[in-house]
Design a protein around this motif. Structure first.
Motif, PDB file in Angstrom:
ATOM      1  N   ASN A   1     -36.400  15.229 -22.886  1.00  0.00           N
ATOM      2  CA  ASN A   1     -34.981  15.078 -22.559  1.00  0.00           C
ATOM      3  C   ASN A   1     -34.535  15.905 -21.348  1.00  0.00           C
ATOM      4  O   ASN A   1     -33.337  16.058 -21.124  1.00  0.00           O
ATOM      5  CB  ASN A   1     -34.116  15.447 -23.769  1.00  0.00           C
ATOM      6  CG  ASN A   1     -34.120  16.960 -24.068  1.00  0.00           C
ATOM      7  OD1 ASN A   1     -34.961  17.702 -23.552  1.00  0.00           O
ATOM      8  ND2 ASN A   1     -33.183  17.398 -24.905  1.00  0.00           N
TER       9      ASN A   1
ATOM     10  N   LEU B   1     -33.267  17.262 -17.854  1.00  0.00           N
ATOM     11  CA  LEU B   1     -32.306  16.652 -16.940  1.00  0.00           C
ATOM     12  C   LEU B   1     -32.397  17.260 -15.546  1.00  0.00           C
ATOM     13  O   LEU B   1     -32.779  18.415 -15.380  1.00  0.00           O
ATOM     14  CB  LEU B   1     -30.880  16.838 -17.473  1.00  0.00           C
ATOM     15  CG  LEU B   1     -30.575  16.170 -18.813  1.00  0.00           C
ATOM     16  CD1 LEU B   1     -29.216  16.623 -19.338  1.00  0.00           C
ATOM     17  CD2 LEU B   1     -30.616  14.650 -18.671  1.00  0.00           C
ATOM     18  N   SER B   2     -32.010  16.472 -14.566  1.00  0.00           N
ATOM     19  CA  SER B   2     -31.933  16.933 -13.190  1.00  0.00           C
ATOM     20  C   SER B   2     -30.578  17.568 -12.918  1.00  0.00           C
ATOM     21  O   SER B   2     -29.550  17.090 -13.418  1.00  0.00           O
ATOM     22  CB  SER B   2     -32.131  15.750 -12.233  1.00  0.00           C
ATOM     23  OG  SER B   2     -31.641  16.052 -10.946  1.00  0.00           O
TER      24      SER B   2
ATOM     25  N   GLY C   1     -28.010  15.190 -11.664  1.00  0.00           N
ATOM     26  CA  GLY C   1     -27.532  14.118 -12.523  1.00  0.00           C
ATOM     27  C   GLY C   1     -28.637  13.217 -13.034  1.00  0.00           C
ATOM     28  O   GLY C   1     -29.513  12.789 -12.274  1.00  0.00           O
ATOM     29  N   GLY C   2     -28.610  12.952 -14.342  1.00  0.00           N
ATOM     30  CA  GLY C   2     -29.554  12.028 -14.943  1.00  0.00           C
ATOM     31  C   GLY C   2     -30.870  12.666 -15.327  1.00  0.00           C
ATOM     32  O   GLY C   2     -31.073  13.867 -15.181  1.00  0.00           O
ATOM     33  N   PRO C   3     -31.810  11.839 -15.834  1.00  0.00           N
ATOM     34  CA  PRO C   3     -33.102  12.358 -16.279  1.00  0.00           C
ATOM     35  C   PRO C   3     -33.874  13.035 -15.143  1.00  0.00           C
ATOM     36  O   PRO C   3     -33.741  12.674 -13.973  1.00  0.00           O
ATOM     37  CB  PRO C   3     -33.840  11.104 -16.765  1.00  0.00           C
ATOM     38  CG  PRO C   3     -32.756  10.118 -17.071  1.00  0.00           C
ATOM     39  CD  PRO C   3     -31.666  10.389 -16.083  1.00  0.00           C
TER      40      PRO C   3
ATOM     41  N   LYS D   1     -39.171  10.542 -13.104  1.00  0.00           N
ATOM     42  CA  LYS D   1     -39.177   9.254 -12.397  1.00  0.00           C
ATOM     43  C   LYS D   1     -40.535   8.590 -12.569  1.00  0.00           C
ATOM     44  O   LYS D   1     -41.576   9.235 -12.478  1.00  0.00           O
ATOM     45  CB  LYS D   1     -38.872   9.434 -10.910  1.00  0.00           C
ATOM     46  CG  LYS D   1     -38.760   8.104 -10.175  1.00  0.00           C
ATOM     47  CD  LYS D   1     -38.270   8.253  -8.752  1.00  0.00           C
ATOM     48  CE  LYS D   1     -38.155   6.879  -8.083  1.00  0.00           C
ATOM     49  NZ  LYS D   1     -37.672   6.979  -6.689  1.00  0.00           N
TER      50      LYS D   1
ATOM     51  N   SER E   1     -34.782  13.012  -7.078  1.00  0.00           N
ATOM     52  CA  SER E   1     -36.057  12.350  -7.402  1.00  0.00           C
ATOM     53  C   SER E   1     -37.025  12.416  -6.232  1.00  0.00           C
ATOM     54  O   SER E   1     -38.236  12.233  -6.412  1.00  0.00           O
ATOM     55  CB  SER E   1     -35.817  10.898  -7.817  1.00  0.00           C
ATOM     56  OG  SER E   1     -35.238  10.165  -6.755  1.00  0.00           O
TER      57      SER E   1
ATOM     58  N   ASN F   1     -21.051  16.973 -15.843  1.00  0.00           N
ATOM     59  CA  ASN F   1     -22.437  16.947 -15.402  1.00  0.00           C
ATOM     60  C   ASN F   1     -23.320  17.113 -16.640  1.00  0.00           C
ATOM     61  O   ASN F   1     -23.298  18.157 -17.280  1.00  0.00           O
ATOM     62  CB  ASN F   1     -22.705  18.080 -14.412  1.00  0.00           C
ATOM     63  CG  ASN F   1     -24.117  18.018 -13.827  1.00  0.00           C
ATOM     64  OD1 ASN F   1     -24.999  17.363 -14.371  1.00  0.00           O
ATOM     65  ND2 ASN F   1     -24.314  18.721 -12.729  1.00  0.00           N
ATOM     66  N   PRO F   2     -24.120  16.114 -16.963  1.00  0.00           N
ATOM     67  CA  PRO F   2     -24.923  16.217 -18.192  1.00  0.00           C
ATOM     68  C   PRO F   2     -25.887  17.398 -18.190  1.00  0.00           C
ATOM     69  O   PRO F   2     -26.317  17.838 -19.251  1.00  0.00           O
ATOM     70  CB  PRO F   2     -25.662  14.876 -18.242  1.00  0.00           C
ATOM     71  CG  PRO F   2     -25.560  14.301 -16.872  1.00  0.00           C
ATOM     72  CD  PRO F   2     -24.283  14.817 -16.293  1.00  0.00           C
ATOM     73  N   TYR F   3     -26.211  17.933 -17.006  1.00  0.00           N
ATOM     74  CA  TYR F   3     -27.101  19.105 -16.957  1.00  0.00           C
ATOM     75  C   TYR F   3     -26.531  20.261 -17.775  1.00  0.00           C
ATOM     76  O   TYR F   3     -27.278  21.054 -18.352  1.00  0.00           O
ATOM     77  CB  TYR F   3     -27.312  19.535 -15.504  1.00  0.00           C
ATOM     78  CG  TYR F   3     -28.434  20.533 -15.311  1.00  0.00           C
ATOM     79  CD1 TYR F   3     -29.765  20.109 -15.263  1.00  0.00           C
ATOM     80  CD2 TYR F   3     -28.174  21.892 -15.176  1.00  0.00           C
ATOM     81  CE1 TYR F   3     -30.804  21.011 -15.093  1.00  0.00           C
ATOM     82  CE2 TYR F   3     -29.215  22.804 -15.008  1.00  0.00           C
ATOM     83  CZ  TYR F   3     -30.521  22.357 -14.963  1.00  0.00           C
ATOM     84  OH  TYR F   3     -31.545  23.265 -14.795  1.00  0.00           O
TER      85      TYR F   3
ATOM     86  N   SER G   1     -22.697  11.633  -5.694  1.00  0.00           N
ATOM     87  CA  SER G   1     -22.946  11.211  -7.085  1.00  0.00           C
ATOM     88  C   SER G   1     -21.795  11.573  -8.014  1.00  0.00           C
ATOM     89  O   SER G   1     -21.486  10.823  -8.936  1.00  0.00           O
ATOM     90  CB  SER G   1     -24.235  11.861  -7.609  1.00  0.00           C
ATOM     91  OG  SER G   1     -25.358  11.368  -6.925  1.00  0.00           O
TER      92      SER G   1
END
Length: 541
Positions: A145, A147-148, A151-153, A156, A171, A236-238, A393
């Motif tokens: 799980n 995260l970057s 943003g996001g996973p 890659k 990425s 920010n999901p991070y 972003s």
């Protein structure tokens, strides 16, 4: 300290001027600053009274993250010039008595680096294990799980290997595998290349990100009320995770010792590590010391909280946890909103002067970001002019880092004397009004006040390397002492835009110090009267 010892420890108490080369001076008309531009302006830098420059990345790069994605660690990107230009920069800086520090990005490379081009081809090539690769989960999903930051996973897919690769940032910035001894050796050899060339130090970007958890364990969730951090907000999901496994791993400590062993072969060289972790001050305490990094650099004074309590708590925390080490402080850099805007003093010259005096009065070394000496504010860059992928972003909740990266205003012309062409980022009118040319001609400007303060500071051993001790005072008063070499100073700041009065504690009897223009306070009996944004220094000998 003996002259020889001071020369070796020049970085203790040093003021390091950060240059963001894209935005310093363009000499070839392409709208982007370059190394010859830095050479042209080194006399200006020397006039500030700083000890060193830190030059942000200028290496070969596709510029997806503006140089923090390196495709060749040993060459200059043509956008900035040539190795010969860098050698000229080094020679002129040294002739002016200025040390030169450069950025190094160890944890990741560009996806255009030859190592990664080879690594991604298959699982059996010579560089197959130089990056962090992992098989998909049985359902084809990412390995875990993580995260970057952008943003996001943090994973890659690479179809040629039928595996995912890790990227903690973009990425296009694949994570190097520091568990591989060959990677560690290659990166140390890259550092040696620049040390052999004559650089005096390195700022190590995201240095706590080099190692990852080999078991690839999931990061635990973080409660909503704790989702804060360096530029992170709840959107920010991070910020939703504790980043225990994708960075700041215990294996990093041995790397710090390998780095120190290398730098010890170059007497007088220094390392400044950028550290952003779940407990940045605790990580600094681990990473900095006689056998590890010389200095640590964190983000505790690069946040929105501007209060005497926050500053005191932060400094006392690191003093308690890192008595053996040496901190480095900054209130602005290329990653955060400029302090004058972030802390509500935009356009206030007294505030701009105070910030320079404040950060340069704490125990430790100092990074001043280009434009701080002018009192520059955060630029309002419209969406259509944004360059920063982070801002693009997360617009409009977070506008990215472009607002603190706009070009230096050298004069009040249309392009501020920075370029003859459209600049890579727009230059706001309010910056042109604060140009170097305009402030040079004004004895009372922020620029000239900064010059005089930095020269004055150099005459005070207590401010350069002395111990620090805080004195209880109500908001908005920040008060502390600095002690060294038989010199004891009282230092007081009024952090508000209103005049204040503070009753001096028993036993504090300030003695007059040589007159200095920044001093905006007077003692009347046991009362210290401080003007708005007032700064007060006195002797306690």
């Amino acid at each position: 300290m003996a002259a020889a010892g001071r020369a070796l420890d020049w970085w203790r108490g040093a003021v390091i001027y950060q240059i963001y080369p894209r935005s310093f001076l363009d000499t070839n008309g392409d709208g982007v600053g370059d190394l010859p531009g830095i050479v042209d302006k080194l006399d200006y830098v020397a006039s500030l009274g700083v000890d060193a420059i830190w030059v942000s990345p200028f290496f070969k790069s596709p510029m997806a993250d503006f140089g923090y994605d390196i495709s060749d660690y040993r060459d200059i990107d043509p956008l900035f010039g040539t190795l010969a230009d860098f050698d000229r920069l080094l020679a002129k800086a040294h002739a002016l008595g200025i040390k030169v520090m450069i950025d190094q990005v160890l944890s990741h490379s560009s996806d255009q680096h030859e190592w990664f081009r080879q690594s991604r081809q298959d699982r059996v090539n010579d560089k197959a294990n130089w990056y962090v690769w992992a098989d998909p989960k049985p359902d084809g999903g990412a390995p875990n799980n993580w995260l970057s930051i952008f943003g996001g996973p943090a994973w890659k897919w690479e179809p040629r290997r039928e595996q995912y690769y890790l990227h903690n940032f973009l990425s296009s910035q694949p994570q190097l595998n520091f568990h591989n001894p060959a990677v560690r050796a290659a990166m140390l050899d890259n550092l040696k290349f620049w040390l052999d060339r004559g650089v005096d130090g390195m700022r190590l970007d995201s240095i706590n990100f080099c190692f990852h958890d080999e078991q690839l364990r999931d990061n635990p969730a973080k409660p909503a009320h704790l989702r804060t951090g360096r530029g992170f907000s709840a959107d920010n999901p991070y910020a939703y995770q504790y980043h225990y496994y994708n960075n700041t791993r215990p294996e990093n400590l041995a790397l710090m010792e390998d780095l120190r062993t290398l730098f010890n072969r170059y007497p007088g060289s220094t390392m400044l590590g950028e550290i952003s972790s779940e407990d940045s001050l605790g990580t600094m305490a681990e990473y900095v010391g006689d056998k590890r990094l010389h200095m640590g650099y964190s983000f505790e004074l690069l946040v929105e909280d501007f209060s005497a309590a926050h500053i005191r708590t932060t400094v006392e925390d690191i003093e308690t946890r890192m008595p053996h080490g040496w901190p480095c402080w900054a209130v602005s850099n290329h990653d955060v909103m400029r302090a004058t805007s972030r802390w509500g003093g935009a356009g206030d010259d007294d505030f701009a002067r105070q910030l320079v005096a404040l950060v340069c009065s704490l125990r430790g070394s100092v990074c001043l970001y280009q434009g701080e000496e002018l009192g520059l504010t955060e630029a309002d860059v419209p969406y259509e002019a944004l360059q920063d992928p982070y801002g693009i972003s997360f617009w409009p909740n977070f506008k990215g880092r472009d607002g603190c990266r706009t070009p230096m205003p050298w004069d009040d012309s249309a392009q501020a004397g920075f370029t003859d062409s459209p600049p890579w980022l727009p230059i706001p009118a309010e910056h042109r009004a604060r140009s170097v040319a305009a402030q040079d001609a004004d004895p009372g400007s922020v620029l000239n006040a900064t010059r005089r303060f930095l020269r004055w500071r150099q005459s005070l051993p207590a401010l350069l390397q002395g111990d620090i001790g805080f004195i209880d005072a109500p908001e908005p008063v920040l008060a502390f002492t600095r002690d060294a070499a038989g010199q004891r100073l009282l230092v007081v700041f009024n952090l508000s835009a209103e005049a204040v009065q503070w009753t001096l504690p028993d036993g504090i009897e300030p003695q007059a110090i040589e007159d200095h223009e920044l001093l905006a306070g007077r003692v009347d009996g046991c009362q210290l009267h401080l003007a708005a944004r007032g700064v007060f220094f006195a002797r306690l000998d």
